[in-house]
Design a protein around this motif. Structure first.
Motif, PDB file in Angstrom:
ATOM      1  N   LYS A 188       0.833  -1.209   0.000  1.00  0.00           N
ATOM      2  CA  LYS A 188       0.000   0.000   0.000  1.00  0.00           C
ATOM      3  C   LYS A 188       0.866   1.256   0.000  1.00  0.00           C
ATOM      4  O   LYS A 188       0.573   2.230  -0.678  1.00  0.00           O
ATOM      5  CB  LYS A 188      -0.906   0.023   1.234  1.00  0.00           C
ATOM      6  N   LEU A 189       1.950   1.207   0.800  1.00  0.00           N
ATOM      7  CA  LEU A 189       2.814   2.392   0.871  1.00  0.00           C
ATOM      8  C   LEU A 189       3.525   2.634  -0.450  1.00  0.00           C
ATOM      9  O   LEU A 189       3.732   3.771  -0.856  1.00  0.00           O
ATOM     10  CB  LEU A 189       3.841   2.222   1.990  1.00  0.00           C
ATOM     11  N   TYR A 190       3.882   1.544  -1.119  1.00  0.00           N
ATOM     12  CA  TYR A 190       4.542   1.658  -2.418  1.00  0.00           C
ATOM     13  C   TYR A 190       3.633   2.412  -3.392  1.00  0.00           C
ATOM     14  O   TYR A 190       4.084   3.252  -4.170  1.00  0.00           O
ATOM     15  CB  TYR A 190       4.864   0.248  -2.933  1.00  0.00           C
ATOM     16  N   GLU A 191       2.343   2.125  -3.299  1.00  0.00           N
ATOM     17  CA  GLU A 191       1.381   2.826  -4.177  1.00  0.00           C
ATOM     18  C   GLU A 191       1.153   4.259  -3.714  1.00  0.00           C
ATOM     19  O   GLU A 191       1.067   5.186  -4.509  1.00  0.00           O
ATOM     20  CB  GLU A 191       0.021   2.117  -4.157  1.00  0.00           C
ATOM     21  N   ALA A 192       1.049   4.440  -2.393  1.00  0.00           N
ATOM     22  CA  ALA A 192       0.621   5.748  -1.872  1.00  0.00           C
ATOM     23  C   ALA A 192       1.763   6.769  -1.771  1.00  0.00           C
ATOM     24  O   ALA A 192       1.522   7.965  -1.932  1.00  0.00           O
ATOM     25  CB  ALA A 192      -0.007   5.569  -0.489  1.00  0.00           C
ATOM     26  N   LEU A 193       2.984   6.291  -1.499  1.00  0.00           N
ATOM     27  CA  LEU A 193       4.064   7.239  -1.213  1.00  0.00           C
ATOM     28  C   LEU A 193       5.241   7.063  -2.183  1.00  0.00           C
ATOM     29  O   LEU A 193       5.943   6.044  -2.148  1.00  0.00           O
ATOM     30  CB  LEU A 193       4.563   7.052   0.224  1.00  0.00           C
ATOM     31  N   PRO A 194       5.497   8.077  -3.022  1.00  0.00           N
ATOM     32  CA  PRO A 194       6.581   7.989  -4.004  1.00  0.00           C
ATOM     33  C   PRO A 194       7.950   7.720  -3.385  1.00  0.00           C
ATOM     34  O   PRO A 194       8.824   7.202  -4.057  1.00  0.00           O
ATOM     35  CB  PRO A 194       6.559   9.367  -4.676  1.00  0.00           C
ATOM     36  N   ILE A 195       8.139   8.052  -2.108  1.00  0.00           N
ATOM     37  CA  ILE A 195       9.456   7.827  -1.492  1.00  0.00           C
ATOM     38  C   ILE A 195       9.828   6.338  -1.555  1.00  0.00           C
ATOM     39  O   ILE A 195      11.001   5.980  -1.676  1.00  0.00           O
ATOM     40  CB  ILE A 195       9.495   8.359  -0.028  1.00  0.00           C
ATOM     41  N   TYR A 196       8.840   5.447  -1.502  1.00  0.00           N
ATOM     42  CA  TYR A 196       9.130   4.004  -1.576  1.00  0.00           C
ATOM     43  C   TYR A 196       9.521   3.594  -2.996  1.00  0.00           C
ATOM     44  O   TYR A 196      10.406   2.767  -3.188  1.00  0.00           O
ATOM     45  CB  TYR A 196       7.941   3.190  -1.040  1.00  0.00           C
ATOM     46  N   ARG A 197       8.860   4.197  -4.008  1.00  0.00           N
ATOM     47  CA  ARG A 197       9.264   3.936  -5.404  1.00  0.00           C
ATOM     48  C   ARG A 197      10.681   4.445  -5.619  1.00  0.00           C
ATOM     49  O   ARG A 197      11.495   3.789  -6.246  1.00  0.00           O
ATOM     50  CB  ARG A 197       8.327   4.677  -6.369  1.00  0.00           C
ATOM     51  N   LEU A 198      10.955   5.611  -5.090  1.00  0.00           N
ATOM     52  CA  LEU A 198      12.254   6.255  -5.281  1.00  0.00           C
ATOM     53  C   LEU A 198      13.389   5.407  -4.706  1.00  0.00           C
ATOM     54  O   LEU A 198      14.455   5.296  -5.295  1.00  0.00           O
ATOM     55  CB  LEU A 198      12.216   7.639  -4.606  1.00  0.00           C
ATOM     56  N   LEU A 199      13.156   4.790  -3.544  1.00  0.00           N
ATOM     57  CA  LEU A 199      14.248   4.104  -2.855  1.00  0.00           C
ATOM     58  C   LEU A 199      14.270   2.586  -3.062  1.00  0.00           C
ATOM     59  O   LEU A 199      15.246   1.941  -2.698  1.00  0.00           O
ATOM     60  CB  LEU A 199      14.185   4.391  -1.347  1.00  0.00           C
ATOM     61  N   SER A 200      13.198   2.048  -3.647  1.00  0.00           N
ATOM     62  CA  SER A 200      13.188   0.584  -3.767  1.00  0.00           C
ATOM     63  C   SER A 200      13.987   0.171  -4.994  1.00  0.00           C
ATOM     64  O   SER A 200      14.206   0.962  -5.907  1.00  0.00           O
ATOM     65  CB  SER A 200      11.766   0.059  -3.861  1.00  0.00           C
TER      66      SER A 200
END
Ligand SMILES: Nc1nc2c(ncn2[C@@H]2O[C@H](COP(=O)(O)OP(=O)(O)OP(=O)(O)O)[C@@H](O)[C@H]2O)c(=O)[nH]1
Ligand SMILES: [Mg+2]
Length: 262
Positions: A188-200
């Motif tokens: 859910k966080l991956y979808e909701a918060l770009p910071i997770y896309r940025l760092l994953s």
């Protein structure tokens, strides 16, 4: 003794986390010493075992020296340096397994002026120390703000010269926690918060920032690569709901174990 400095921008949840995390740690039969290092704090959600306000009170300095709130906080940190030995002695007298240090929200006084880093270094000396850097989940719901906060976290680490664990707090405000499970929360966080896309590690940096408006795309791609080299995806927590604290402690143990003083 593990000394954990709880840092982050104003209102990110430092004081509430000090309270929730101490209760959580104590449940595992470890002792905790709660330190308020904010000379401007008014109401705290916990009773401090050591309180910087006993030595310096920002409000009193405002009145005595005719300072504004920001100037008074800067002056308070200068003053606190005179009491670092007393504060350290009080902390040692706690004889606790964990020391949680609740810092002021003005990062400038903690990291970007001289007294803050000196104060923290002197308190940390002889202990295993780390900084928990809190980010309010609502502030990283856009890619450009994720960049800004990660730069802030990185520059704070450089100034403090202590290992850092990054945590996104208040996740209860951005995802529904009623069906909470670790795997689902990350999805859910991956979808909701770009910071997770940025760092994953999923997705190359250029594809991650596609569609976002940046001042300079090539610099943003390079920064993304630098972030990935130095910063792990932040631990999602909720200080209010006591969510994610086990992962947070595991992360802290990891960085403290690999940190070499000096
Ligand atoms: N919903 C929600 N609210 C939170 C959470 N953590 C903190 N808050 C709220 O956010 C507000 C600020 O929390 P504090 O703990 O005072 O934040 P702080 O970082 O210590 O603030 P300063 O010391 O002023 O910089 C309070 O109203 C808290 O109740 C959380 O995990 N979820
Ligand atoms: Mg606070």
């Amino acid at each position: 003794m593990n000394m954990l400095f709880i840092a982050g921008p104003a209102g990110s949840g430092k004081s509430l986390l000090t309270s929730t995390l101490s209760t959580w740690i104590e449940r595992f039969e470890y002792s905790v010493c709660k330190v308020n290092l904010d000379p401007a704090s008014e109401l705290l959600p916990y009773v401090p075992d050591v309180d910087a306000k006993r030595y310096v009170n920002a409000r009193d300095l405002m009145i005595k020296r005719g300072l504004g709130p920001n100037g008074a906080l800067l002056a308070s940190m200068d003053e606190l340096l005179n009491y670092v030995v007393d504060i350290k002695t009080e902390i040692e007298d706690c004889r606790a397994d964990y020391v949680l240090v609740d810092l002021p929200g003005q990062l400038e006084v903690i990291a970007f002026r001289l007294p803050g880093p000196r104060l923290l270094q002197e308190l940390a000396e002889g202990s295993k120390a780390a900084v928990i850097f809190l980010i309010d989940a609502r502030l990283v719901s856009k890619m450009y703000s994720a960049y800004a906060l990660l730069l802030l976290a990185l520059s704070t680490t450089y100034r403090l010269n202590l290992p850092m664990v990054l945590a996104v707090n208040k996740v209860d405000l951005v995802v529904d926690l009623t069906t909470y499970s670790n795997k689902k929360l990350y999805e859910k966080l991956y979808e909701a918060l770009p910071i997770y896309r940025l760092l994953s590690e999923y997705g190359e940096c250029p594809s991650v920032i596609t569609g976002e408006s940046f001042l300079d795309v090539s610099v943003s791609v390079q920064l993304c690569e630098i972030f990935r080299q130095f910063i792990k995806p932040p631990t999602p927590i909720s200080a209010r709901e006591a969510i994610g604290l086990d992962d947070l402690i595991t992360e802290i143990e990891n960085v403290v174990a690999t940190y070499k003083e000096g």
